[in-house]
Write a protein that holds these residues in place. Structure first.
Motif, PDB file in Angstrom:
ATOM      1  N   LEU A   7       0.822  -1.204   0.000  1.00  0.00           N
ATOM      2  CA  LEU A   7       0.000   0.000   0.000  1.00  0.00           C
ATOM      3  C   LEU A   7       0.858   1.257   0.000  1.00  0.00           C
ATOM      4  O   LEU A   7       0.599   2.207  -0.753  1.00  0.00           O
ATOM      5  CB  LEU A   7      -0.943  -0.012   1.201  1.00  0.00           C
ATOM      6  N   LEU A   8       1.893   1.281   0.829  1.00  0.00           N
ATOM      7  CA  LEU A   8       2.792   2.433   0.864  1.00  0.00           C
ATOM      8  C   LEU A   8       3.507   2.627  -0.468  1.00  0.00           C
ATOM      9  O   LEU A   8       3.665   3.759  -0.934  1.00  0.00           O
ATOM     10  CB  LEU A   8       3.815   2.269   1.992  1.00  0.00           C
ATOM     11  N   SER A   9       3.904   1.543  -1.083  1.00  0.00           N
ATOM     12  CA  SER A   9       4.562   1.626  -2.381  1.00  0.00           C
ATOM     13  C   SER A   9       3.625   2.223  -3.421  1.00  0.00           C
ATOM     14  O   SER A   9       4.028   3.082  -4.216  1.00  0.00           O
ATOM     15  CB  SER A   9       5.020   0.237  -2.810  1.00  0.00           C
ATOM     16  N   ALA A  10       2.381   1.801  -3.422  1.00  0.00           N
ATOM     17  CA  ALA A  10       1.400   2.345  -4.356  1.00  0.00           C
ATOM     18  C   ALA A  10       1.151   3.826  -4.092  1.00  0.00           C
ATOM     19  O   ALA A  10       1.031   4.625  -5.030  1.00  0.00           O
ATOM     20  CB  ALA A  10       0.103   1.561  -4.259  1.00  0.00           C
ATOM     21  N   LEU A  11       1.081   4.216  -2.830  1.00  0.00           N
ATOM     22  CA  LEU A  11       0.873   5.624  -2.495  1.00  0.00           C
ATOM     23  C   LEU A  11       2.059   6.484  -2.940  1.00  0.00           C
ATOM     24  O   LEU A  11       1.873   7.586  -3.470  1.00  0.00           O
ATOM     25  CB  LEU A  11       0.640   5.783  -0.992  1.00  0.00           C
ATOM     26  N   PHE A  12       3.279   5.997  -2.723  1.00  0.00           N
ATOM     27  CA  PHE A  12       4.452   6.749  -3.152  1.00  0.00           C
ATOM     28  C   PHE A  12       4.512   6.873  -4.673  1.00  0.00           C
ATOM     29  O   PHE A  12       4.863   7.918  -5.207  1.00  0.00           O
ATOM     30  CB  PHE A  12       5.737   6.106  -2.634  1.00  0.00           C
ATOM     31  N   ARG A  36      11.820  14.614  -8.750  1.00  0.00           N
ATOM     32  CA  ARG A  36      10.916  13.531  -8.330  1.00  0.00           C
ATOM     33  C   ARG A  36      11.665  12.450  -7.565  1.00  0.00           C
ATOM     34  O   ARG A  36      11.167  11.921  -6.573  1.00  0.00           O
ATOM     35  CB  ARG A  36      10.218  12.923  -9.541  1.00  0.00           C
ATOM     36  N   THR A  37      12.854  12.123  -8.016  1.00  0.00           N
ATOM     37  CA  THR A  37      13.645  11.100  -7.338  1.00  0.00           C
ATOM     38  C   THR A  37      14.007  11.522  -5.935  1.00  0.00           C
ATOM     39  O   THR A  37      13.900  10.744  -4.984  1.00  0.00           O
ATOM     40  CB  THR A  37      14.914  10.791  -8.157  1.00  0.00           C
ATOM     41  N   VAL A  38      14.447  12.766  -5.782  1.00  0.00           N
ATOM     42  CA  VAL A  38      14.824  13.266  -4.453  1.00  0.00           C
ATOM     43  C   VAL A  38      13.613  13.290  -3.531  1.00  0.00           C
ATOM     44  O   VAL A  38      13.695  12.867  -2.366  1.00  0.00           O
ATOM     45  CB  VAL A  38      15.457  14.685  -4.564  1.00  0.00           C
ATOM     46  N   VAL A  39      12.473  13.749  -4.028  1.00  0.00           N
ATOM     47  CA  VAL A  39      11.254  13.787  -3.190  1.00  0.00           C
ATOM     48  C   VAL A  39      10.857  12.372  -2.778  1.00  0.00           C
ATOM     49  O   VAL A  39      10.522  12.124  -1.619  1.00  0.00           O
ATOM     50  CB  VAL A  39      10.105  14.496  -3.955  1.00  0.00           C
ATOM     51  N   THR A  40      10.920  11.434  -3.700  1.00  0.00           N
ATOM     52  CA  THR A  40      10.569  10.052  -3.384  1.00  0.00           C
ATOM     53  C   THR A  40      11.517   9.474  -2.337  1.00  0.00           C
ATOM     54  O   THR A  40      11.088   8.784  -1.414  1.00  0.00           O
ATOM     55  CB  THR A  40      10.583   9.190  -4.649  1.00  0.00           C
ATOM     56  N   LEU A  41      12.809   9.747  -2.474  1.00  0.00           N
ATOM     57  CA  LEU A  41      13.778   9.246  -1.491  1.00  0.00           C
ATOM     58  C   LEU A  41      13.552   9.864  -0.110  1.00  0.00           C
ATOM     59  O   LEU A  41      13.685   9.181   0.895  1.00  0.00           O
ATOM     60  CB  LEU A  41      15.197   9.508  -1.971  1.00  0.00           C
ATOM     61  N   VAL A  42      13.215  11.145  -0.064  1.00  0.00           N
ATOM     62  CA  VAL A  42      12.970  11.802   1.221  1.00  0.00           C
ATOM     63  C   VAL A  42      11.741  11.203   1.886  1.00  0.00           C
ATOM     64  O   VAL A  42      11.747  10.935   3.093  1.00  0.00           O
ATOM     65  CB  VAL A  42      12.812  13.324   1.018  1.00  0.00           C
ATOM     66  N   ILE A  43      10.687  10.975   1.101  1.00  0.00           N
ATOM     67  CA  ILE A  43       9.466  10.401   1.670  1.00  0.00           C
ATOM     68  C   ILE A  43       9.693   8.970   2.125  1.00  0.00           C
ATOM     69  O   ILE A  43       9.222   8.555   3.178  1.00  0.00           O
ATOM     70  CB  ILE A  43       8.326  10.475   0.645  1.00  0.00           C
TER      71      ILE A  43
END
Length: 44
Positions: A7-12, A36-43
């Motif tokens: 679920l978390l993977s789908a949300l990200f 987008r990559t940096v935001v995804t890594l931070v989240i």
């Protein structure tokens, strides 16, 4: 437990897709991908 990770993977992925469609109109594709990559890594 794996259901929560799925679920978390789908949300990200959805969040990254939304970011891709909003606000990156005047920026080159490489810079938008980097942001987008940096935001995804931070989240994550």
């Amino acid at each position: 437990m794996w259901k929560y990770y799925t679920l978390l993977s789908a949300l990200f992925a959805a969040f990254a897709s939304i970011l891709a469609k909003i606000g990156f109109k005047g920026i080159s594709g490489d810079v938008a991908t980097a942001v987008r990559t940096v935001v995804t890594l931070v989240i994550a």
